[in-house]
Design an enzyme around this catalytic site. Structure first.
Site, mmCIF file in Angstrom:
data_model
loop_
_atom_site.group_PDB
_atom_site.id
_atom_site.type_symbol
_atom_site.label_atom_id
_atom_site.label_comp_id
_atom_site.label_asym_id
_atom_site.label_seq_id
_atom_site.Cartn_x
_atom_site.Cartn_y
_atom_site.Cartn_z
ATOM 1 N N ILE A 179 75.141 34.019 42.817
ATOM 2 C CA ILE A 179 74.652 32.927 41.985
ATOM 3 C C ILE A 179 73.156 33.087 41.728
ATOM 4 O O ILE A 179 72.676 32.973 40.602
ATOM 5 C CB ILE A 179 74.930 31.565 42.649
ATOM 6 C CG1 ILE A 179 76.432 31.332 42.780
ATOM 7 C CG2 ILE A 179 74.284 30.441 41.839
ATOM 8 C CD1 ILE A 179 77.164 31.252 41.476
ATOM 9 N N ILE A 187 71.739 24.201 45.435
ATOM 10 C CA ILE A 187 73.137 24.576 45.229
ATOM 11 C C ILE A 187 73.976 24.008 46.365
ATOM 12 O O ILE A 187 73.755 24.317 47.531
ATOM 13 C CB ILE A 187 73.305 26.105 45.193
ATOM 14 C CG1 ILE A 187 72.335 26.738 44.211
ATOM 15 C CG2 ILE A 187 74.742 26.479 44.859
ATOM 16 C CD1 ILE A 187 72.436 26.243 42.807
ATOM 17 N N LYS A 215 83.019 21.674 49.032
ATOM 18 C CA LYS A 215 83.429 21.568 50.442
ATOM 19 C C LYS A 215 82.590 20.552 51.209
ATOM 20 O O LYS A 215 82.897 20.228 52.361
ATOM 21 C CB LYS A 215 83.346 22.935 51.116
ATOM 22 C CG LYS A 215 84.355 23.944 50.563
ATOM 23 C CD LYS A 215 84.201 25.309 51.198
ATOM 24 C CE LYS A 215 85.286 26.265 50.705
ATOM 25 N NZ LYS A 215 85.238 26.485 49.241
ATOM 26 N N THR A 218 96.675 32.365 52.627
ATOM 27 C CA THR A 218 96.739 31.574 53.861
ATOM 28 C C THR A 218 97.913 30.597 53.874
ATOM 29 O O THR A 218 98.541 30.384 54.906
ATOM 30 C CB THR A 218 95.427 30.792 54.058
ATOM 31 O OG1 THR A 218 95.195 29.967 52.904
ATOM 32 C CG2 THR A 218 94.256 31.743 54.250
ATOM 33 N N ARG A 228 93.024 29.083 57.810
ATOM 34 C CA ARG A 228 91.962 29.524 58.712
ATOM 35 C C ARG A 228 91.239 28.314 59.287
ATOM 36 O O ARG A 228 91.352 27.195 58.769
ATOM 37 C CB ARG A 228 90.975 30.415 57.954
ATOM 38 C CG ARG A 228 91.610 31.667 57.388
ATOM 39 C CD ARG A 228 90.634 32.441 56.520
ATOM 40 N NE ARG A 228 90.226 31.668 55.343
ATOM 41 C CZ ARG A 228 89.373 32.116 54.428
ATOM 42 N NH1 ARG A 228 88.832 33.318 54.544
ATOM 43 N NH2 ARG A 228 89.046 31.366 53.389
#
Length: 606
Positions: free
Chosen positions: A287, A399, A403, A465, A533
């Protein structure tokens, strides 16, 4: 030249013979005498004309329209000179019959054309015969200029091992017609049929002017063929004359994302960058480096790149120096965790705008090293923001990540604390502090797509996953556009969020990438499920319930409202968190949870 002398001789006498239908006894002697008298001059003048029109120094193996044009003009000029010369040296009142001039010109063009273009023709036929034995069968989608250029290169190249079997185009007026001997078989509804009929191995999509929606619809059909897919990137390739096989790229999964890319007016947005000193932390990352490219193209007063990883810093430095030799560029190796180093950088360069992209962001790695996530993300942001405020930075853009919303991992929780720091600082300093919240960035370091590609290249299996895991996705240019617009829109304290459409199932991405690579799912490449995970959840959110949304001038960009917090308590918690992280606490997550109540983690998991 010897051949051309013979061609001039033949054209001169065949022209008069054809006029009398090859009855040589009917040809008057004075016509023959006139032609013979001027012939030596005609040969010398014609050879000189051919030389001036480069008929002796062109590479005829690659002859095209320009060479053909020169050939025709040269022959007509020779015929004109011949006509004038015959009139000057004539024996009788009439030099030769009027039809002679046209026949001479026609014959000369024919003889010269055969000599120049026969090599290209036989070379092309030889190439086609060789390729038919063991060639890759190719379907071209797009019967326009781009498709024509690619077909031409494949047909004429000595090094190509491809054979173009058919062309597909949605324009009914082109159906049944031929381009360089290749038939336009029909529209997109014929793709599956033709792929089977012609045993197609690869499909080239050569429609650079088509919208992403059109490309996506075509690729959805092509996926069913199990052929390898390649696509011409965009219309700028056509404008720049860069349409060739080397410009075709493998189809990427982003070509199949369920939305069009975000569009922004970068020129108007980056007006505030021009003439400013801009500092980018983490400027060597995926980025950060794209930010540097975009900023460098809009004439900042100075661009300062800060990164802890010297290889990344070196790469972006060399790229920018090559692309923008006039750019005032400073590339510095530094850690955002080093207070004195950051203060000295801000004191020396006095940036007007700061883009803070430096962070630890790999979720599983941070789960096993949570103290490092706190030290780097939380207090690296704190120290950089503090330096920005103290040294009078006008705009500070951090930034963040989706999450950070209801986090289930330490990386997301640390980023949520960073957002809280930014919003708190904005209340107490003149600097406009804002955060930009991203989804998953395709192609960035740590993205799932490069992992899938490596696994496919190794023959599989591709690891997912969980079959139901979904994510929002954006491309690097989209991410950078959002950061830049945040800088333009910033009033202070906002969290900017991109409307990324519908989330995408990771399993679907894996399946698409396997098919787009030309492999059969479960036969050539298998998919294995490895389980979620540590710290990973099935879906991500972009906003917390209490934040709500505000619209901006760009309908794809929204603002999350600031959430009120007890600042005294927050700063006390941060002080405790800092000491605990520096002392390498065995489990710092309970302290993080006190600061971010929405942070949920599995107790006892390490």
């Amino acid at each position: 030249m010897i051949y051309d002398v013979g061609a001039i001789l033949l054209s001169s006498f065949l022209a008069i013979a054809m006029r009398y239908e090859f009855d040589l006894e009917m040809i008057p002697d004075y016509f023959i005498t006139t032609i013979a008298r001027f012939l030596p001059f005609n040969i010398l003048i014609t050879i000189a004309i051919f030389y001036l029109f480069r008929l002796y120094n062109s590479l005829w193996a690659f002859a095209g329209e320009n060479e053909l044009q020169n050939l025709i003009v040269a022959c007509f000029l020779s015929a004109a000179v011949n006509g004038v010369g015959l009139y000057v040296v004539r024996v009788e009142v009439k030099a030769v019959p009027d039809s002679y001039y046209f026949m001479y010109a026609f014959l000369l063009i024919t003889f010269i054309f055969v000599s120049r273009f026969s090599y290209r023709f036989f070379r092309s036929r030889k190439h086609k015969m060789q390729n038919k034995k063991n060639a890759t069968q190719v379907m071209i989608i797009g019967a326009g200029d781009a498709g024509n250029s690619i077909i031409k290169e494949i047909v004429t190249s000595n090094f190509s091992t491809m054979t173009v079997a058919c062309i597909i185009d949605d324009n009914p007026e082109k159906w049944g017609h031929f381009i360089q001997g290749i038939k336009v078989a029909g529209g997109r509804d014929k793709i599956l049929e033709c792929a089977d009929l012609y045993n197609i191995d690869e499909i080239f999509v050569a429609i650079p002017s088509a919208s992403r929606q059109v490309i996506r619809d075509i690729l959805e059909i092509c996926k069913e063929t199990e052929c390898k897919l390649r696509v011409l990137p965009g219309i700028y390739q056509l404008v720049n004359g860069e349409v060739n096989v080397s410009k075709l790229r493998d189809v990427e999964v982003e070509d199949l994302l369920g939305r069009d890319p975000i569009k922004v007016d970068l020129d108007s947005i980056l007006n505030y960058v021009s003439g400013k000193v801009v500092l980018v932390t983490g400027g060597g990352g995926s980025i950060g480096s794209e930010l540097c490219r975009q900023i460098a193209s809009h004439k900042p007063k100075q661009l300062v790149i800060v990164d802890i990883y010297e290889n990344n810093a070196y790469d972006i430095q060399q790229e920018l120096l090559h692309q923008y030799p006039e750019l005032d560029l400073a590339v510095l190796i530094a850690s955002v965790r080093n207070t004195n180093r950051m203060n000295s950088i801000f004191e020396k360069y006095h940036p007007d705008i700061v883009y803070h992209a430096a962070a630890h962001k790999h979720v599983p790695l941070m789960e096993t090293s949570p103290n490092e996530a706190v030290k780097n993300n939380v207090f690296g942001t704190w120290k950089t923001a503090q330096a920005a405020a103290f040294y009078g930075v006008k705009k500070f853009v951090m930034i963040s990540t989706d999450k950070a919303v209801n986090p289930t991992n330490i990386m997301g929780a640390s980023k949520r604390i960073c957002e809280m720091i930014i919003q708190t600082f904005n209340k107490h300093y003149d600097t406009e502090f804002v955060a930009v919240r991203f989804g998953n960035v395709l192609g960035s370091n740590g993205s799932v797509i490069p992992l899938f590609k490596r696994q496919i290249a190794q023959g599989g299996p591709v690891t997912v996953t969980h079959p139901d895991i979904i994510r929002y996705f954006m491309t690097i240019p989209e991410a950078v556009s959002l950061v830049l617009q945040a800088g333009a829109y910033a009033k202070g304290g906002e969290i900017f969020v991109l409307d990324m459409g519908e989330p995408v199932k990771i399993l679907d991405l894996a399946k698409n990438l396997i098919r787009l690579s030309g492999y059969k799912l479960d036969e050539d490449i298998k998919i294995e499920f490895t389980g979620l995970r540590p710290g990973e959840k099935l879906y991500e959110e972009l906003l917390m319930d209490e934040e709500g949304l505000q619209d901006t001038a760009n309908k794809m960009i929204h603002i999350g409202k600031p959430i009120e917090l007890d600042e005294m308590k927050f700063f006390a918690q941060l002080k405790n968190l800092k000491e605990t992280a520096q002392n390498e606490c065995a489990d710092i997550r309970p302290l993080v949870q006190e600061i971010v109540p929405t942070y949920v983690y599995e107790k006892g998991a390490r």
